[in-house]
Scaffold this motif. Structure first.
Motif, PDB file in Angstrom:
ATOM      1  N   HIS A  39       0.829  -1.203   0.000  1.00 39.16           N
ATOM      2  CA  HIS A  39       0.000   0.000   0.000  1.00 39.16           C
ATOM      3  C   HIS A  39       0.863   1.252   0.000  1.00 39.16           C
ATOM      4  O   HIS A  39       0.524   2.262  -0.648  1.00 39.16           O
ATOM      5  CB  HIS A  39      -0.922  -0.012   1.219  1.00 39.16           C
ATOM      6  CG  HIS A  39      -1.904   1.114   1.240  1.00 39.16           C
ATOM      7  ND1 HIS A  39      -1.683   2.283   1.935  1.00 39.16           N
ATOM      8  CD2 HIS A  39      -3.111   1.260   0.632  1.00 39.16           C
ATOM      9  CE1 HIS A  39      -2.707   3.098   1.767  1.00 39.16           C
ATOM     10  NE2 HIS A  39      -3.593   2.504   0.982  1.00 39.16           N
ATOM     11  N   ARG A  86      -1.766  -0.020  -3.478  1.00 37.90           N
ATOM     12  CA  ARG A  86      -2.844  -0.981  -3.240  1.00 37.90           C
ATOM     13  C   ARG A  86      -2.249  -2.351  -2.952  1.00 37.90           C
ATOM     14  O   ARG A  86      -1.328  -2.792  -3.639  1.00 37.90           O
ATOM     15  CB  ARG A  86      -3.771  -1.059  -4.452  1.00 37.90           C
ATOM     16  CG  ARG A  86      -5.006  -1.932  -4.251  1.00 37.90           C
ATOM     17  CD  ARG A  86      -5.859  -1.966  -5.503  1.00 37.90           C
ATOM     18  NE  ARG A  86      -7.098  -2.687  -5.281  1.00 37.90           N
ATOM     19  CZ  ARG A  86      -7.986  -2.974  -6.240  1.00 37.90           C
ATOM     20  NH1 ARG A  86      -7.760  -2.581  -7.492  1.00 37.90           N
ATOM     21  NH2 ARG A  86      -9.093  -3.643  -5.962  1.00 37.90           N
ATOM     22  N   ALA A 115      -5.413  -8.028  -6.371  1.00 39.14           N
ATOM     23  CA  ALA A 115      -5.943  -7.372  -5.181  1.00 39.14           C
ATOM     24  C   ALA A 115      -7.233  -8.020  -4.690  1.00 39.14           C
ATOM     25  O   ALA A 115      -7.455  -8.150  -3.476  1.00 39.14           O
ATOM     26  CB  ALA A 115      -6.173  -5.886  -5.471  1.00 39.14           C
ATOM     27  N   SER A 157      -6.382  -3.813   0.400  1.00 38.07           N
ATOM     28  CA  SER A 157      -6.509  -4.310  -0.976  1.00 38.07           C
ATOM     29  C   SER A 157      -7.566  -3.527  -1.753  1.00 38.07           C
ATOM     30  O   SER A 157      -7.602  -3.572  -2.984  1.00 38.07           O
ATOM     31  CB  SER A 157      -6.885  -5.790  -0.973  1.00 38.07           C
ATOM     32  OG  SER A 157      -8.251  -5.969  -0.619  1.00 38.07           O
ATOM     33  N   MET A 158      -8.452  -2.847  -1.031  1.00 38.75           N
ATOM     34  CA  MET A 158      -9.530  -2.053  -1.639  1.00 38.75           C
ATOM     35  C   MET A 158     -10.434  -2.899  -2.540  1.00 38.75           C
ATOM     36  O   MET A 158     -10.997  -2.396  -3.510  1.00 38.75           O
ATOM     37  CB  MET A 158      -8.945  -0.883  -2.454  1.00 38.75           C
ATOM     38  CG  MET A 158      -8.144   0.090  -1.639  1.00 38.75           C
ATOM     39  SD  MET A 158      -9.192   0.921  -0.424  1.00 38.75           S
ATOM     40  CE  MET A 158      -7.949   1.786   0.558  1.00 38.75           C
ATOM     41  N   ARG A 198     -13.258   4.943  -2.870  1.00 41.08           N
ATOM     42  CA  ARG A 198     -13.523   3.739  -3.646  1.00 41.08           C
ATOM     43  C   ARG A 198     -15.024   3.465  -3.751  1.00 41.08           C
ATOM     44  O   ARG A 198     -15.531   3.139  -4.824  1.00 41.08           O
ATOM     45  CB  ARG A 198     -12.823   2.543  -3.004  1.00 41.08           C
ATOM     46  CG  ARG A 198     -11.319   2.542  -3.119  1.00 41.08           C
ATOM     47  CD  ARG A 198     -10.855   2.091  -4.482  1.00 41.08           C
ATOM     48  NE  ARG A 198     -11.161   0.700  -4.734  1.00 41.08           N
ATOM     49  CZ  ARG A 198     -10.974   0.094  -5.903  1.00 41.08           C
ATOM     50  NH1 ARG A 198     -10.502   0.786  -6.928  1.00 41.08           N
ATOM     51  NH2 ARG A 198     -11.266  -1.174  -6.070  1.00 41.08           N
TER      52      ARG A 198
END
Length: 413
Positions: free
Chosen positions: A128, A133, A140, A185-186, A238
């Protein structure tokens, strides 16, 4: 090889699988290979053992799924080498049979989960900070989703009252670390599983009224946690981006097919239409590419769809490639393990009373694997890469092995 040496190999396999599956490139293969080695070396030990009904069903399941994944559905006798699925499920079946005779110390399972969770968090923080990320050594989405599964397993084992307080505290830390890895990781789609965890957690109690109260309390807790997490600027961005891209897709259609969410929605629409063209057996692994190309040439979908390897939805991907038969196969892939692991009162009597809570936790964690994969499959084709198959196969094999080890304690008493 002596039974003690076989147990050491099997325990090492369990620890290494969970400890390395996210923190090293191909780390999930290390534990799996050690498990295969233990199974092969233990053939003289387990070949005369009689399998119980659950083990026989699981064995048939692994062999059948290996054959089904290996068939490309492009013709009657067309086979796919994609991800070597047949070999992977065959090895999983071998390790499953060996588990009927090789004892697993659940301590190695718990410590593997703790180390794996902490390793995933450290890697996620580093990535990150450097690339923006966390994606581990896969991508991810799969990294973040598997981290959530590890977090849930750690949380379940943290409830064991017969374990030392310091160990339960480490499991809580592990659960928090794995959640952090998923957060970094989003991977938005996988977070939907947070709504499912309370439904699994209530299985720890028997009374229906208590389950309802606990489930309601947990759902409120999940909502509050999600609200707090969504206050994090990166997460809020996000989520907001996803909502905006969804709205623009519905307003402008295919013109928004190159955005992250727009591409998924457009491919979902395309996969649905491809499945309707050949509803029984689908287009096949090779044929689906031709079908997509035909839609693009007719101007019925955006050309960007040719650059997407899959539809980011397990059910629609199966529908377009293997039709209704494939969808039924996929439902079976989820349903059979869920049935085997589901903790009924009768099944809980298979172990001694002091081990019952641990046995229940193992069954709930095992049940969580197919249940989580259903949710993950709504926004990702989890079986498209090796790690998707390997985590599904060997996490269930090891949870099942640990269950059988607790049952063996009663039989050997």
């Amino acid at each position: 090889m002596s039974i003690n040496n076989l147990s050491f190999l099997q325990n090492s396999a369990v620890f290494l699988f969970f400890a390395l599956c996210l923190s090293l490139p191909g780390g999930y293969s290390v534990g799996a290979l050690v498990a295969v080695l233990a199974a092969v070396c233990g053939i003289p030990t387990w070949r005369k053992k009689t399998l119980d009904a659950d083990a026989k069903l699981f064995l048939f399941f692994f062999l059948a799924v290996g054959v089904l994944w290996s068939h490309s559905f492009d013709g009657w006798w067309t086979w796919s080498s994609n991800n070597d699925a047949g070999l992977r499920y065959g090895l999983g079946a071998l390790c499953l049979v060996a588990s009927s005779a090789i004892f697993v110390n659940t301590k190695f399972l718990r410590w593997g989960l703790i180390v794996g969770a902490l390793g995933a968090a450290v890697l996620a923080i580093f990535q990150h900070q450097t690339v923006g990320r966390a994606e581990g050594f896969t991508n991810a989405i799969r990294f973040g989703d598997i981290a959530l599964s590890i977090a849930f397993a750690c949380a379940c084992f943290a409830t064991l009252r017969n374990r030392p307080t310091w160990e339960r505290s480490l499991l809580v830390v592990g659960a928090s670390a794995a959640c952090l890895a998923s957060l970094l990781s989003m991977s938005r789609g996988g977070w939907l599983v947070m709504a499912v965890f309370p439904m699994l957690w209530i299985l720890f109690v028997e009374e229906i009224q208590t389950r309802i109260k606990l489930g309601g309390s947990l759902m409120v807790g999940v909502v509050l946690v999600c609200w707090v997490v969504f206050q994090v600027p990166a997460v809020e961005t996000r989520v907001q981006t996803a909502l905006e891209q969804t709205q623009r897709y519905w307003e402008d259609g295919g013109e928004q097919a190159q955005t992250s969410v727009g591409a998924r929605l457009e491919h979902w629409r395309l996969s649905w239409r491809l499945g309707l063209d050949k509803p029984l057996t689908g287009w096949g692994d090779k044929g689906v590419k031709e079908g997509k190309r035909a839609y693009v040439e007719r101007g019925d979908t955006h050309p960007y769809m040719l650059e997407m390897a899959h539809s980011h939805n397990e059910f629609l991907e199966m529908w377009s490639r293997r039709g209704a038969l494939g969808v039924l196969m996929l439902l079976g892939i989820y349903a059979v393990p869920a049935f085997i692991f589901y903790p009924t009162p009768r099944r809980l009597t298979k172990v001694a009373l002091p081990d019952r809570q641990h046995y229940l936790a193992l069954r709930i964690v095992g049940l969580s694997v197919p249940v989580c994969y259903v949710v993950y499959g709504l926004t990702e084709t989890f079986f498209d890469l090796s790690i998707g198959h390997m985590f599904y196969i060997f996490s269930m094999v090891f949870f099942f092995s640990a269950m059988k080890s607790l049952e063996m304690k009663v039989k050997n008493a």
